[in-house]
Design a protein around this motif. Structure first.
Motif, short mmCIF file in Angstrom:
data_model
loop_
_atom_site.label_atom_id
_atom_site.label_comp_id
_atom_site.label_asym_id
_atom_site.label_seq_id
_atom_site.Cartn_x
_atom_site.Cartn_y
_atom_site.Cartn_z
N GLU A 262 54.19 23.62 2.05
CA GLU A 262 54.30 23.58 3.63
C GLU A 262 53.55 24.14 4.49
OE1 GLU A 262 58.00 22.53 1.05
OE2 GLU A 262 56.55 24.24 1.09
N VAL A 263 53.03 25.24 4.18
CA VAL A 263 52.06 26.10 5.06
C VAL A 263 50.91 25.41 5.11
CG1 VAL A 263 50.69 28.15 4.99
CG2 VAL A 263 53.24 28.46 4.45
N ARG A 264 50.27 24.77 3.95
CA ARG A 264 48.90 23.95 4.17
C ARG A 264 49.37 22.92 5.22
NH1 ARG A 264 48.92 21.74 -0.66
NH2 ARG A 264 48.01 23.45 -1.52
N ALA A 265 50.69 21.87 4.96
CA ALA A 265 50.65 20.98 5.72
C ALA A 265 51.02 21.28 7.31
CB ALA A 265 51.85 20.26 5.19
N TYR A 266 51.72 22.45 7.50
CA TYR A 266 51.98 23.05 8.96
C TYR A 266 50.59 23.15 9.46
CZ TYR A 266 53.54 25.91 12.52
OH TYR A 266 53.88 26.60 13.82
N MET A 267 49.61 23.98 8.94
CA MET A 267 48.30 24.17 9.34
C MET A 267 47.63 22.92 9.81
SD MET A 267 46.87 27.84 7.94
CE MET A 267 47.28 27.48 6.24
N MET A 268 47.51 22.02 8.85
CA MET A 268 46.85 21.01 8.84
C MET A 268 47.51 19.94 10.29
SD MET A 268 46.50 19.69 5.11
CE MET A 268 45.40 18.27 5.16
N LEU A 269 48.57 19.79 10.68
CA LEU A 269 49.30 19.36 11.56
C LEU A 269 48.93 19.83 12.76
CD1 LEU A 269 52.87 18.17 9.95
CD2 LEU A 269 50.98 16.87 10.85
N LEU A 270 49.05 21.25 12.73
CA LEU A 270 48.55 22.03 14.08
C LEU A 270 47.22 21.69 14.37
CD1 LEU A 270 50.05 25.66 13.54
CD2 LEU A 270 50.84 23.75 15.17
N PHE A 271 46.18 21.51 13.31
CA PHE A 271 44.71 21.03 13.71
C PHE A 271 44.91 19.66 13.97
CE2 PHE A 271 43.34 24.35 10.33
CZ PHE A 271 42.91 25.51 11.39
N VAL A 272 45.43 18.76 13.68
CA VAL A 272 45.64 17.21 13.90
C VAL A 272 46.21 17.32 15.58
CG1 VAL A 272 46.82 15.20 13.80
CG2 VAL A 272 45.88 16.28 11.64
N ASP A 273 47.05 17.94 15.71
CA ASP A 273 47.95 18.10 17.13
C ASP A 273 46.80 18.47 18.18
OD1 ASP A 273 50.27 17.36 18.29
OD2 ASP A 273 50.33 19.56 19.02
N ASN A 274 45.81 19.16 17.84
CA ASN A 274 44.96 19.85 18.93
C ASN A 274 43.67 18.81 18.87
OD1 ASN A 274 45.98 21.72 20.07
ND2 ASN A 274 44.49 23.45 19.38
N SER A 275 43.62 17.99 18.14
CA SER A 275 42.48 17.01 18.06
C SER A 275 42.44 16.12 18.93
CB SER A 275 42.32 16.35 16.41
OG SER A 275 43.38 15.35 16.46
#
Length: 444
Positions: free
Chosen positions: A294-307
Motif C-alpha cells: 500500500e505504501v509503494r502504491a500510495y507513493m507511486m500514485l502521488l508521483f502520478v498525480d503530480n505528473s
C-alpha cells in the motif's frame, strides 16, 4: 508538492472499508447508528469520511430514487469553530440550518423546522445567560449587546451621564432588547430538561416528515483542545440514538481519552475513561495500517498525480492500482512493472520516481518515525521535492535516490550521528567527509 487535504479519490485502498461503513448505515434502515472511525493522527481518517459519504451518495434505494433523496449529510469540523464559538451550540446551529434548507427545497416540514430552530435558540439563550452571569462575576465583560450595556454601565459609573453616553446607552438597550426578543421568544414556563427533550422530539419529527436519514460526519475531533472535544461529544449526545440519524465520528482514541481524563479531573481509571467514549460509539472501525504494498502504491500514485499525464490516464492508473491492491493477498503485486503493463505512455522521469518509491516503500513502512503514515509520507516527499528544487537552482544536480537516503537519515537516524556527518561535510573544502573514504575503499 502535495497539499495535506483529504480526498474523495482513493489512494490507500480504503474504499472497501468505506463501503462497509456505508452498508452499515443503509442496512440500519432508519434505526439510530453511531460509528467511530479511529486511527492515529495522519492515518487517513478524513479521507475515509469523504469516501464513506461518496459510497452512500452513490447508492440507490429500492424505489429507484437516488440516495441523495433519502440521505442528507452534515459535515462538522469542531476544530474550525475552536476559539470562535461554543462547539455544542455550533453543531446544533449547523444541523438546524441544514434541515431548514432541506425543508425549504422540498417544501415540507417547514413548521417542524421552525419549532426545532426555536428550541436551538432557547438553548443558545440559556448558554448566553449563563455566560453573561459568569462573566460579570469574574469581572470579564460579556459579549454581544449585553456586553455593550455592561461596558456602558462601567463608563457611567466612572464618568457620569453625558449626551453621547446617554444616546449610546439607549441604542445598546434597544439592541439588547431585540437580541433577547430573538433568543427568548418562548414565553411559556420551561426548563433545560424540558427544552432538551422538546429539541429531541422536534428533531425526530422533522426527520420523519422530511423522510430522510441525517448522516452527521464529525471530523478533526482529535485536533481540538480537550474542552472543545468534550463540548462536541456532549452535543452529539443530544441528537444521538434518535430515529433516522447516523453519526460517523473520526478521532484518535488516545486523544479522546486524554480529553475525557482532563475533563473529569482525578479520574485515573482507564476503564471509566474508555467507557465514556464507548457509550457514544456502537460500531468501532479502525483505519487499517498500511503495508509495504500500500505504501509503494500510495507513493507511486502521488508521483502520478503530480505528473503531466492527462486526467483520464491518471484515473486509469489509480483505478487499476486500487483494484490490484485488493488482490495482493493472492500474491498480486503493485509495482513499476504493473503500471507499465497498463498501456499508458509514461514519461522517463516518472518511471525514475517509481524506482524511488520501490526503494523507499519498505523503509517508509517500518521506520519508527513514519510507520506507513500517509501524512508523514507526503511530508517526506514534499521535503524531498523542495530540496531537489533547491539543488537544481544551485546547479548541483543531486541524485534523487541519494538525497532520499540523506533525508531518511536526518528524520529517523540517530540525531548525534547526523549532526556529526553535517559537521564533517561542512569542514571539508569539497563537501566530502574524509572519514567515509576508508569505508568506501573497504566497500570497493
Amino acid at each position: 508538492m502535495w497539499p495535506d487535504n483529504e480526498t474523495e479519490r482513493d489512494f490507500l485502498n480504503f474504499s472497501g472499508v468505506a463501503e462497509t461503513v456505508a452498508e452499515i448505515i443503509v442496512q440500519a434502515k432508519g434505526r439510530p447508528i453511531s460509528i467511530g472511525v479511529s486511527g492515529a493522527w495522519g492515518i487517513g481518517k478524513s479521507s475515509m469520511i469523504k469516501l464513506t459519504r461518496s459510497a452512500i451518495a452513490a447508492r440507490e434505494n429500492e424505489s429507484g430514487k437516488k440516495a441523495s433523496d433519502k440521505y442528507v449529510f452534515v459535515e462538522f469540523n469542531a476544530w474550525l469553530y475552536q476559539g470562535y464559538d461554543d462547539a455544542r451550540a455550533a453543531l446544533m446551529d449547523v444541523i438546524a440550518d441544514k434541515l431548514a434548507k432541506e425543508a425549504d427545497s422540498r417544501q415540507t416540514a417547514l413548521d417542524k423546522v421552525a419549532a426545532l430552530a426555536k428550541r436551538v435558540k432557547w438553548l443558545r439563550a440559556a448558554k448566553l445567560a449563563a455566560t453573561s452571569a459568569a462573566s460579570i462575576y469574574l469581572g470579564v465583560p460579556p459579549v454581544g449587546a449585553f456586553g455593550e450595556i455592561f461596558e456602558l454601565g462601567r463608563k457611567v459609573w466612572a464618568e457620569g451621564v453625558g449626551k453621547e453616553t446617554g444616546d449610546a446607552t439607549k441604542k445598546a438597550v434597544t439592541d439588547a432588547a431585540k437580541e433577547a426578543g430573538e433568543l427568548l421568544k418562548p414565553k411559556e414556563e420551561t426548563s433545560p430538561p424540558k427544552e432538551i427533550q422538546a429539541l429531541r422530539d422536534a428533531f425526530e419529527q422533522t426527520l420523519d416528515e422530511l423522510g430522510i436519514t441525517l448522516v452527521v460526519l464529525i471530523d478533526d475531533l482529535d485536533r481540538c483542545l480537550p474542552e472543545t472535544t468534550i463540548s462536541t461529544l456532549e452535543a452529539i449526545r443530544l441528537f444521538l440514538f434518535l430515529k433516522n440519524t447516523a453519526f460517523v465520528i473520526a478521532a484518535d482514541n488516545d486523544m479522546i481519552k486524554h480529553a475525557v481524563r482532563k475533563h473529569f479531573v482525578g479520574v485515573s481509571d482507564d476503564l471509566l475513561v474508555t467507557n465514556y467514549f464507548d457509550k457514544l460509539i456502537q460500531v468501532p472501525i479502525r483505519v487499517p495500517q498500511l503495508g509495504t504494498q500500500e505504501v509503494r502504491a500510495y507513493m507511486m500514485l502521488l508521483f502520478v498525480d503530480n505528473s503531466e499525464l492527462s486526467d483520464d490516464d491518471k484515473e486509469k492508473i489509480r483505478a487499476a492500482m486500487i483494484d490490484q491492491l485488493k488482490r495482493t493477498w493472492q500474491g498480486k503485486k503493485v509495482d513499476r512493472a504493473f503500471v507499465q503493463s497498463l498501456g499508458v505512455k509514461l514519461p522517463e522521469h516518472l518511471v525514475g520516481q517509481f524506482d524511488t518509491a520501490e526503494r523507499l516503500a519498505s523503509l517508509m513502512t517500518t521506520a519508527s518515525g513514519i510507520l506507513g503514515n500517509p501524512r508523514l509520507i507526503k511530508r517526506f516527499l514534499n521535503a524531498l521535492s523542495i530540496r531537489m528544487t533547491i539543488s537544481k537552482a544551485q546547479g548541483v544536480g543531486v541524485d534523487e535516490a541519494v538525497l532520499a537516503k540523506l533525508l531518511l537519515f536526518e528524520r529517523i537516524g540517530d540525531t548525534a550521528a547526523y549532526a556529526e556527518l553535517v559537521k564533517h561535510v561542512s569542514a571539508s573544502g569539497e563537501g566530502k567527509p574524509a572519514f567515509l573514504q576508508e569505508w568506501e575503499d573497504a566497500a570497493t
